[in-house]
Design an enzyme around this catalytic site. Structure first.
Site, PDB file in Angstrom:
ATOM      1  N   LYS A  46      45.575  36.023  38.769  1.00  0.00           N
ATOM      2  CA  LYS A  46      46.726  35.251  37.966  1.00  0.00           C
ATOM      3  C   LYS A  46      47.723  34.270  39.135  1.00  0.00           C
ATOM      4  CE  LYS A  46      47.833  40.152  38.746  1.00  0.00           C
ATOM      5  NZ  LYS A  46      46.569  39.607  39.792  1.00  0.00           N
ATOM      6  N   ARG A 121      52.149  47.892  37.192  1.00  0.00           N
ATOM      7  CA  ARG A 121      51.592  48.212  37.902  1.00  0.00           C
ATOM      8  C   ARG A 121      51.033  49.758  36.626  1.00  0.00           C
ATOM      9  NH1 ARG A 121      50.640  44.715  41.630  1.00  0.00           N
ATOM     10  NH2 ARG A 121      48.880  44.187  43.029  1.00  0.00           N
ATOM     11  N   ARG A 160      40.332  33.089  50.026  1.00  0.00           N
ATOM     12  CA  ARG A 160      41.224  33.194  49.378  1.00  0.00           C
ATOM     13  C   ARG A 160      42.229  32.671  50.869  1.00  0.00           C
ATOM     14  NH1 ARG A 160      44.802  36.732  44.785  1.00  0.00           N
ATOM     15  NH2 ARG A 160      45.213  38.253  46.486  1.00  0.00           N
ATOM     16  N   ARG A 193      45.583  36.776  53.532  1.00  0.00           N
ATOM     17  CA  ARG A 193      46.543  38.587  53.285  1.00  0.00           C
ATOM     18  C   ARG A 193      46.237  39.279  54.139  1.00  0.00           C
ATOM     19  NH1 ARG A 193      47.376  38.888  46.934  1.00  0.00           N
ATOM     20  NH2 ARG A 193      48.001  40.929  47.718  1.00  0.00           N
ATOM     21  N   ARG A 204      42.556  49.020  46.190  1.00  0.00           N
ATOM     22  CA  ARG A 204      43.669  47.971  45.228  1.00  0.00           C
ATOM     23  C   ARG A 204      42.481  48.207  43.521  1.00  0.00           C
ATOM     24  NH1 ARG A 204      43.705  42.727  48.173  1.00  0.00           N
ATOM     25  NH2 ARG A 204      45.260  41.619  46.810  1.00  0.00           N
TER      26      ARG A 204
END
Ligand code: AMP
Length: 247
Positions: A46, A121, A160, A193, A204
């Site tokens: 996203k 969400r 990431r 992160r 998550r």
């Protein structure tokens, strides 16, 4: 007085920046309004596609995760309330996020519409969003569903690296920066992160399947969901997105 100080501030803006902004606004004036929602699990792409769609359609990009992380870093009352849930990979309360989205949508950069990334969400958030939009006489045009298998996400998430101020993301294996740990465009440091770990990813994903997947059904009933093959390479996903948005 306020107008005067605004004029002074504009005088200080370099001509090239003013011209670039002017050209951008001219190009944007011919674009159709769009109100989009991007739904997908963490690592589904996203955040990679959002800046491209934002530039193509002159929309604002509202990522609740980015806003919440900024609030946590600044230790605002909102950040203090959100931190514990975020660290555990759980969702923060619906009221908190609806409040920040409602406020953020008033920005002038959202005039031609928005990309909501990471919001809604839960079904309650989706219903509250509908209420907010109904008051403005508008509605969501399209929901892009970044469909992908959980098994692919661990490698994407743990490799990431992010440039916090622009939202640009890199990956040690799939999309490395020119210099490790440094943003290609600004030369500023990249960060990893705190919740991009195998352990937190598990909660998550659990939150995604239990609380967010029903949101896809909520919009499917309205006939506005487009399913993407999010396991494909970013460029191929961009082509799919462009096809969906131009139809
Ligand atoms: P993200 O950057 O979208 O992965 O979001 C990071 C974290 O922020 C999530 O794991 C949640 O704790 C919180 N968060 C972001 N968006 C929402 C939302 N719409 N509702 C509840 N919590 C959210």
């Amino acid at each position: 007085m306020a107008a005067n100080s605004a004029a002074l501030a504009l005088e200080d803006v370099p001509s090239v920046d003013l011209m670039t902004e002017l050209l951008r606004r001219m190009k944007c004036s011919s674009k159709p309004d769009k109100r989009l929602i991007l739904i997908g699990p963490p690592g589904s792409g996203k955040g990679t596609q959002s800046p491209i769609i934002k530039d193509d359609y002159c929309l604002c990009h509202l990522a609740t995760g980015d806003m919440l992380r900024a609030a946590v870093a600044a230790k605002t009352p909102l950040g203090v309330k959100a931190k514990e849930a975020m660290d555990k990979g759980e969702l923060v309360s619906d009221d908190l996020v609806v409040g920040i989205i409602d406020e953020a949508m008033k920005k002038p950069s959202c005039q031609k519409g928005f990309i909501l990334d990471g919001f809604p969400r839960t079904v309650v958030q989706a219903q509250k969003l509908d209420e907010v939009l109904e008051k403005q006489g508008v509605r969501v045009d399209k929901v892009l569903n970044f469909a992908i298998d959980d098994a692919i996400l661990e490698e994407r998430i743990t490799g990431r690296w992010i440039h916090p101020s622009s939202g640009r993301s890199y990956h040690t294996k799939f999309a490395p920066p020119k210099t490790p740990g440094v943003d290609d465009v600004t030369g500023e440091p990249l960060i990893q992160r705190k919740d991009d770990t195998v352990a937190v990813l598990k909660s998550r994903l659990e939150a995604f399947h239990r609380q967010t997947e029903p949101v896809i059904d909520y919009y499917a009933k309205k006939g506005i969901v487009a399913n993407l093959h999010a396991e494909k390479a970013p460029k191929e996903v961009t082509s799919e997105v462009q096809k969906v948005l131009s139809s």
